[in-house]
Design a protein around this motif. Structure first.
Motif, PDB file in Angstrom:
ATOM      1  N   GLN A  53       0.715  -0.881  -0.165  1.00 39.07           N
ATOM      2  CA  GLN A  53      -0.024  -0.098   0.148  1.00 39.07           C
ATOM      3  C   GLN A  53       0.753   1.232  -0.039  1.00 39.07           C
ATOM      4  O   GLN A  53       0.493   2.280  -0.737  1.00 39.07           O
ATOM      5  CB  GLN A  53      -0.781   0.162   1.184  1.00 39.07           C
ATOM      6  N   GLN A  54       1.975   1.226   0.745  1.00 39.48           N
ATOM      7  CA  GLN A  54       2.842   2.515   1.002  1.00 39.48           C
ATOM      8  C   GLN A  54       3.184   2.758  -0.536  1.00 39.48           C
ATOM      9  O   GLN A  54       3.605   3.768  -0.869  1.00 39.48           O
ATOM     10  CB  GLN A  54       3.990   2.213   1.775  1.00 39.48           C
ATOM     11  N   ARG A  55       4.093   1.687  -1.343  1.00 37.68           N
ATOM     12  CA  ARG A  55       4.467   1.908  -2.347  1.00 37.68           C
ATOM     13  C   ARG A  55       3.631   2.280  -3.321  1.00 37.68           C
ATOM     14  O   ARG A  55       3.865   3.067  -4.273  1.00 37.68           O
ATOM     15  CB  ARG A  55       5.142   0.637  -2.878  1.00 37.68           C
ATOM     16  N   GLU A  56       2.541   1.811  -3.360  1.00 34.40           N
ATOM     17  CA  GLU A  56       1.309   2.258  -4.430  1.00 34.40           C
ATOM     18  C   GLU A  56       0.994   3.737  -4.054  1.00 34.40           C
ATOM     19  O   GLU A  56       0.751   4.605  -5.178  1.00 34.40           O
ATOM     20  CB  GLU A  56      -0.002   1.575  -4.319  1.00 34.40           C
ATOM     21  N   ARG A  57       0.962   4.269  -2.924  1.00 37.07           N
ATOM     22  CA  ARG A  57       0.772   5.631  -2.589  1.00 37.07           C
ATOM     23  C   ARG A  57       1.691   6.292  -3.030  1.00 37.07           C
ATOM     24  O   ARG A  57       1.767   7.443  -3.738  1.00 37.07           O
ATOM     25  CB  ARG A  57       0.552   5.801  -0.958  1.00 37.07           C
ATOM     26  N   LYS A  58       3.089   6.143  -3.051  1.00 35.74           N
ATOM     27  CA  LYS A  58       4.205   6.598  -3.331  1.00 35.74           C
ATOM     28  C   LYS A  58       4.105   6.956  -4.978  1.00 35.74           C
ATOM     29  O   LYS A  58       4.475   7.895  -5.699  1.00 35.74           O
ATOM     30  CB  LYS A  58       5.528   6.439  -2.991  1.00 35.74           C
ATOM     31  N   MET A  59       4.010   5.739  -5.643  1.00 35.10           N
ATOM     32  CA  MET A  59       3.649   5.819  -7.129  1.00 35.10           C
ATOM     33  C   MET A  59       2.807   6.738  -7.682  1.00 35.10           C
ATOM     34  O   MET A  59       2.863   7.522  -8.523  1.00 35.10           O
ATOM     35  CB  MET A  59       3.454   4.311  -7.676  1.00 35.10           C
ATOM     36  N   GLN A  60       1.411   6.955  -6.621  1.00 34.02           N
ATOM     37  CA  GLN A  60       0.718   7.734  -7.084  1.00 34.02           C
ATOM     38  C   GLN A  60       1.103   9.262  -6.942  1.00 34.02           C
ATOM     39  O   GLN A  60       0.694  10.185  -7.750  1.00 34.02           O
ATOM     40  CB  GLN A  60      -0.641   7.525  -6.101  1.00 34.02           C
ATOM     41  N   GLU A  61       1.942   9.539  -5.776  1.00 35.45           N
ATOM     42  CA  GLU A  61       2.369  10.948  -5.647  1.00 35.45           C
ATOM     43  C   GLU A  61       3.364  11.158  -6.727  1.00 35.45           C
ATOM     44  O   GLU A  61       3.364  12.424  -7.026  1.00 35.45           O
ATOM     45  CB  GLU A  61       2.905  10.780  -4.247  1.00 35.45           C
ATOM     46  N   ALA A  62       4.106  10.270  -7.143  1.00 41.07           N
ATOM     47  CA  ALA A  62       5.051  10.688  -8.130  1.00 41.07           C
ATOM     48  C   ALA A  62       4.342  10.866  -9.573  1.00 41.07           C
ATOM     49  O   ALA A  62       4.671  11.853 -10.309  1.00 41.07           O
ATOM     50  CB  ALA A  62       5.906   9.477  -8.250  1.00 41.07           C
ATOM     51  N   GLU A  63       3.413  10.075  -9.741  1.00 40.06           N
ATOM     52  CA  GLU A  63       2.522  10.365 -11.061  1.00 40.06           C
ATOM     53  C   GLU A  63       1.818  11.860 -11.051  1.00 40.06           C
ATOM     54  O   GLU A  63       1.703  12.288 -11.982  1.00 40.06           O
ATOM     55  CB  GLU A  63       1.593   9.362 -11.049  1.00 40.06           C
ATOM     56  N   LYS A  64       1.204  12.209  -9.847  1.00 40.21           N
ATOM     57  CA  LYS A  64       0.741  13.426  -9.733  1.00 40.21           C
ATOM     58  C   LYS A  64       1.845  14.651  -9.925  1.00 40.21           C
ATOM     59  O   LYS A  64       1.554  15.694 -10.673  1.00 40.21           O
ATOM     60  CB  LYS A  64       0.233  13.620  -8.319  1.00 40.21           C
ATOM     61  N   ARG A  65       3.006  14.551  -9.579  1.00 46.03           N
ATOM     62  CA  ARG A  65       3.993  15.554  -9.645  1.00 46.03           C
ATOM     63  C   ARG A  65       4.541  15.643 -11.104  1.00 46.03           C
ATOM     64  O   ARG A  65       4.796  16.696 -11.473  1.00 46.03           O
ATOM     65  CB  ARG A  65       5.244  15.189  -8.702  1.00 46.03           C
TER      66      ARG A  65
END
Length: 523
Positions: free
Chosen positions: A81-93
């Protein structure tokens, strides 16, 4: 512990079986059989108990394994879940950056369009201005042509006349401006320099004895002259050969002249004559013996003088050869000024000036004492005394600043430290003071004439007088031909000519005097 009990039970059972077999084969008694049966029963109980405990342990370990599995699975799910959250934040940036880049590109496109429009407007305005400039040039040329016809002057002639007028006016104004700037700039520095030099001279200046190349040996009676000359002049010839000094025996009462350019040799001859006359035995063998002893005495005295000098000045660590050279300065003179006294004076003056300027006082004394060591070579040298002294100082391990000060005090080499100009100034102060050195009358008079002639060579000068032993030049000018501004310029020009063309000690003050007189007689 449960496994240990199980193993013990199995071992007991095996032992019981073995014993049963042994006892059954050997027809043991019933008591033994009873013991065996009891042992078997205990072994079976132990096996049953061990089996129960093993089953319990197995269930417990299985339960622990399930709990560990559930724990690891929960942690794994949290990591995912943490990795997915980081990936989502990176995609947003990344999406934000893309949006910003698109906005910048759009804005740059608008700016480029505005720039192209402004360039086009500038080109149109430039073309318009060029056209107007061409029209203006044409009109200006026509006006100039009309003015030339009216005035009777060409444009070039008018420009030349205007330039000459402006040059004369600008020169006068510039000279006044330059004079003001020079006076303001030199005010503080000149006053401070004068203060240091005057204070140094007042504190250090001493009387100087004028020396020459002849020494006088006084005798009690003229009878001694004959004994000094000897039979057929053998004594005087032996004395001259041993000392290298010309001995003049003439009609001068109670005196014999010793002539030689080398003061050391004159002193050796004088002391040798004194010993010979005092002893009374005067013959060639005795003369050679006395001269040899006197030479050794003088050498020892030279070393002692050198040591005493450096002790008086507080100089330490001087090479023995340099100490000997310093001692020899006592018997040398420069323009009639004793070289050792001159060097001591330069050392003290330089130390005083260095102290005023916040420099190394000990190095200044050292350089001042050694600056003229090149004037006392034991053998003739083609090098100037400053360069020869610099070589000696370098050879005997002196400080680099001292070496440069010795070599540069007559500008033979370039100055590389503040100590060098101080030594040069101190040397000039010691040598140029009135009375410090003897000067030939003819050269002195000629120098004064040259100063007056230099002033008279300028236009508008009516008379010029060298006063204060050539330290000041007073120039009288015609008030009708030279105004106040021109007088200031004339003073500067005369001083520059004297500085560039004449040779003189110290400095020469140039004073230009312009006055207007109105004379009437009351009857």
């Amino acid at each position: 512990m449960d496994i240990v009990h199980l193993v013990i039970g199995i071992v007991a059972l095996l032992i019981g079986g073995v014993l049963g077999m042994l006892y059954s084969r050997s027809s043991l008694n019933s008591k033994a059989k009873f013991i065996i049966q009891d042992a078997k029963k205990n072994a079976e109980n132990l096996l049953e108990k061990a089996s129960v405990q093993a089953e319990s342990i197995k269930k417990e370990k299985q339960l622990q394994a399930k709990e560990k599995f559930l724990e690891l699975k929960s942690q794994h799910d949290a990591d995912i879940q943490q990795r997915e959250r980081k990936m989502q934040e990176a995609e947003k940036r990344i999406k934000d950056k893309e949006q910003k880049l698109n906005d910048d590109l759009s804005r740059n496109g608008k700016l480029e369009k505005d720039l192209d429009r402004q360039i086009a407007d500038y080109a149109k305005k430039t073309e318009f201005l060029e056209r107007k400039q061409a029209e203006l040039d044409t009109i200006t040329a026509q006006k100039i042509e009309i003015l030339e016809k009216i005035a009777g002057y060409s444009a070039d002639d008018a420009k030349a006349e205007l330039v000459e007028t402006l040059k004369a006016e600008a020169k006068t104004r510039a000279q006044a401006h330059v004079q003001t700037i020079m006076e303001e700039a030199q005010l503080n520095a000149k006053n401070e320099a004068r203060k240091i030099v005057i204070q140094t001279i007042q504190r250090i200046g001493t009387e100087q004895a004028i020396e020459n190349s002849v020494s006088v040996f006084n005798i009690e009676s003229d009878e001694i002259k004959g004994r000094i000359i000897g039979r057929e002049g053998r004594n005087i010839r032996a004395l001259e050969a041993a000392t290298g000094v010309e001995i003049i025996v003439d009609d001068t009462p109670e005196a014999i002249l010793l002539s030689c350019f080398d003061p050391v040799r004159r002193e050796i001859a004088r002391l040798s004559l004194h010993r010979l006359v005092t002893d009374g035995r005067i013959h060639p063998a005795r003369i050679e013996e006395v001269v040899e002893k006197t030479k050794k005495q003088i050498e020892e005295e030279i070393i002692e003088i050198g040591k005493r000098t450096i002790i008086d000045l507080g100089i330490h660590g001087l090479h023995p050869e340099l100490v000997k050279i310093v001692g020899r300065m006592k018997y040398r003179s420069s323009y009639g000024q004793n070289l050792l006294q001159h060097s001591r004076e330069v050392a003290n003056i330089a130390a005083t000036m260095a102290a005023e300027l916040g420099l190394n006082v000990k190095l200044a004394k050292r350089a001042g004492l050694l600056h003229d060591i090149g004037k006392v070579p034991e053998q003739e040298s083609e090098l100037p005394h400053a360069l020869l002294g610099m070589q000696w100082a370098e050879k005997y391990g002196e400080n680099a600043e001292v070496i440069n000060a010795i070599g540069a005090h007559h500008d033979e080499v370039e100055m590389t430290s503040l100590l060098s100009p101080i030594i040069q100034v101190a040397d000039a102060i010691s040598g140029a003071r009135p009375g410090a050195r003897r000067q030939v009358l003819e050269s002195y008079i000629q120098r004064l004439k040259d100063l007056e002639a230099a002033a008279m060579s300028f236009e508008g000068v009516s008379s010029a007088y060298a006063i204060q032993a050539g330290r000041e030049l007073r120039v009288m000018v015609e008030s009708g031909r030279v105004n106040d501004d021109a007088a200031s310029q004339l003073s500067y020009d005369i001083s520059e000519k004297i500085q560039n063309e004449l040779t003189y000690p110290g400095q020469v003050r140039v004073t230009v005097i312009r006055e207007t007189r109105a004379v009437n007689i009351a009857r």
